[in-house]
Design a protein around this motif. Structure first.
Motif, PDB file in Angstrom:
ATOM      1  N   ALA A  38     -23.356   9.122  -1.189  1.00  0.00           N
ATOM      2  CA  ALA A  38     -23.003   7.705  -1.183  1.00  0.00           C
ATOM      3  C   ALA A  38     -23.255   7.155  -2.584  1.00  0.00           C
ATOM      4  CB  ALA A  38     -23.840   6.960  -0.158  1.00  0.00           C
ATOM      5  N   ILE A  39     -22.241   6.484  -3.153  1.00  0.00           N
ATOM      6  CA  ILE A  39     -22.372   6.011  -4.524  1.00  0.00           C
ATOM      7  C   ILE A  39     -22.255   4.497  -4.668  1.00  0.00           C
ATOM      8  CG2 ILE A  39     -21.667   8.207  -5.572  1.00  0.00           C
ATOM      9  CD1 ILE A  39     -18.846   6.935  -5.951  1.00  0.00           C
ATOM     10  N   ALA A  40     -21.821   3.809  -3.620  1.00  0.00           N
ATOM     11  CA  ALA A  40     -21.712   2.340  -3.691  1.00  0.00           C
ATOM     12  C   ALA A  40     -21.700   1.771  -2.275  1.00  0.00           C
ATOM     13  CB  ALA A  40     -20.443   1.926  -4.432  1.00  0.00           C
ATOM     14  N   GLY A  41     -21.984   0.470  -2.173  1.00  0.00           N
ATOM     15  CA  GLY A  41     -22.050  -0.182  -0.872  1.00  0.00           C
ATOM     16  C   GLY A  41     -23.368   0.148  -0.196  1.00  0.00           C
ATOM     17  N   LYS A  42     -23.325   0.461   1.074  1.00  0.00           N
ATOM     18  CA  LYS A  42     -24.511   0.871   1.832  1.00  0.00           C
ATOM     19  C   LYS A  42     -24.770   2.339   1.499  1.00  0.00           C
ATOM     20  CE  LYS A  42     -27.566   0.328   5.202  1.00  0.00           C
ATOM     21  NZ  LYS A  42     -28.572  -0.704   5.259  1.00  0.00           N
ATOM     22  N   LEU A  49     -21.953  -3.171  11.370  1.00  0.00           N
ATOM     23  CA  LEU A  49     -20.630  -3.792  11.406  1.00  0.00           C
ATOM     24  C   LEU A  49     -20.363  -4.575  10.124  1.00  0.00           C
ATOM     25  CD1 LEU A  49     -18.051  -4.487  13.037  1.00  0.00           C
ATOM     26  CD2 LEU A  49     -19.282  -6.477  13.925  1.00  0.00           C
ATOM     27  N   GLY A  50     -19.185  -4.361   9.551  1.00  0.00           N
ATOM     28  CA  GLY A  50     -18.772  -5.082   8.352  1.00  0.00           C
ATOM     29  C   GLY A  50     -19.243  -4.461   7.056  1.00  0.00           C
ATOM     30  N   GLU A  51     -20.178  -3.518   7.125  1.00  0.00           N
ATOM     31  CA  GLU A  51     -20.664  -2.866   5.906  1.00  0.00           C
ATOM     32  C   GLU A  51     -19.718  -1.734   5.513  1.00  0.00           C
ATOM     33  OE1 GLU A  51     -25.407  -3.639   5.800  1.00  0.00           O
ATOM     34  OE2 GLU A  51     -24.770  -1.924   7.030  1.00  0.00           O
ATOM     35  N   TRP A  52     -19.776  -1.370   4.236  1.00  0.00           N
ATOM     36  CA  TRP A  52     -18.913  -0.321   3.711  1.00  0.00           C
ATOM     37  C   TRP A  52     -19.727   0.632   2.854  1.00  0.00           C
ATOM     38  CZ3 TRP A  52     -18.593  -0.052  -1.620  1.00  0.00           C
ATOM     39  CH2 TRP A  52     -19.023  -1.188  -2.315  1.00  0.00           C
ATOM     40  N   VAL A  53     -19.179   1.811   2.645  1.00  0.00           N
ATOM     41  CA  VAL A  53     -19.820   2.815   1.799  1.00  0.00           C
ATOM     42  C   VAL A  53     -18.732   3.555   1.025  1.00  0.00           C
ATOM     43  CG1 VAL A  53     -19.888   4.507   3.696  1.00  0.00           C
ATOM     44  CG2 VAL A  53     -21.396   4.816   1.722  1.00  0.00           C
ATOM     45  N   LYS A  69     -15.191   1.450   5.880  1.00  0.00           N
ATOM     46  CA  LYS A  69     -15.856   0.244   6.365  1.00  0.00           C
ATOM     47  C   LYS A  69     -16.020   0.342   7.874  1.00  0.00           C
ATOM     48  CE  LYS A  69     -15.324  -4.784   6.387  1.00  0.00           C
ATOM     49  NZ  LYS A  69     -14.501  -5.908   5.926  1.00  0.00           N
ATOM     50  N   ILE A  70     -17.142  -0.160   8.381  1.00  0.00           N
ATOM     51  CA  ILE A  70     -17.368  -0.218   9.826  1.00  0.00           C
ATOM     52  C   ILE A  70     -16.607  -1.438  10.351  1.00  0.00           C
ATOM     53  CG2 ILE A  70     -19.067  -0.389  11.684  1.00  0.00           C
ATOM     54  CD1 ILE A  70     -19.219   2.238  10.021  1.00  0.00           C
ATOM     55  N   THR A  71     -15.587  -1.178  11.178  1.00  0.00           N
ATOM     56  CA  THR A  71     -14.707  -2.253  11.646  1.00  0.00           C
ATOM     57  C   THR A  71     -14.933  -2.636  13.103  1.00  0.00           C
ATOM     58  OG1 THR A  71     -12.981  -0.643  12.178  1.00  0.00           O
ATOM     59  CG2 THR A  71     -12.896  -1.681   9.982  1.00  0.00           C
ATOM     60  N   GLU A  72     -15.583  -1.763  13.876  1.00  0.00           N
ATOM     61  CA  GLU A  72     -15.929  -2.059  15.269  1.00  0.00           C
ATOM     62  C   GLU A  72     -17.305  -1.474  15.530  1.00  0.00           C
ATOM     63  OE1 GLU A  72     -12.869  -1.130  18.202  1.00  0.00           O
ATOM     64  OE2 GLU A  72     -11.381  -1.130  16.595  1.00  0.00           O
TER      65      GLU A  72
END
Length: 150
Positions: A38-42, A49-53, A69-72
């Protein structure tokens, strides 16, 4: 659009399985053979929910970058991550968890679409679906072993 569906029986409670599946650190550990990080985001811990990686990894001999991105999200039963940037034209990965007599059934449904029209469809048929199936099975087996050891 190819669909890969993998069902894994895990002798562990549903919450443990759900949390391991959305844990960034476990994801990296499960795919360390591809140097996935993982290099950016979370970039660590439990994604919500709503977070991205954004990920960097070596697949098929090339360094790849992908952002999802977590969409659901319905804890501890279901979550979906969808690509917002990467090598695919699109993908949607459903993570489904069901309790069943002292175990959890984990179901991965991975829908993807390759870019490049007819050439992408040919790549799907020749190797990409098989490659992605193997990757998802490797990850599922890792999560099963980890959950059952807790």
């Amino acid at each position: 659009m190819p669909l890969i569906e993998i069902e894994t029986e895990i002798k562990a409670d549903i919450k443990t399985c759900f949390d391991l599946a959305r844990n960034i650190d476990s994801h990296q550990e499960s795919l360390k053979h591809s140097n996935e990080k993982a290099i950016a985001g979370k970039i660590s811990g439990l994604i919500e929910l709503g977070e991205w990686v954004s990920w960097e990894a070596k697949h098929l001999g090339f360094v790849q970058h992908l952002t999802s991105k977590i969409t659901e999200f319905d804890s501890p039963n279901y979550f979906v991550d969808e690509m917002v940037f990467g090598a695919f034209k699109s993908f949607r990965h459903e993570h489904i968890f069901r309790e069943s007599e002292n175990e959890t059934i984990m179901i991965d449904k991975f829908n993807f679409e390759s870019p490049y029209g007819i050439f992408g469809k040919l790549a799907n048929w020749l190797f990409l679906k098989r490659y992605m199936s193997k990757l998802l099975k490797t990850r599922s087996q890792f999560l099963k072993e980890k959950a059952e050891s807790i």
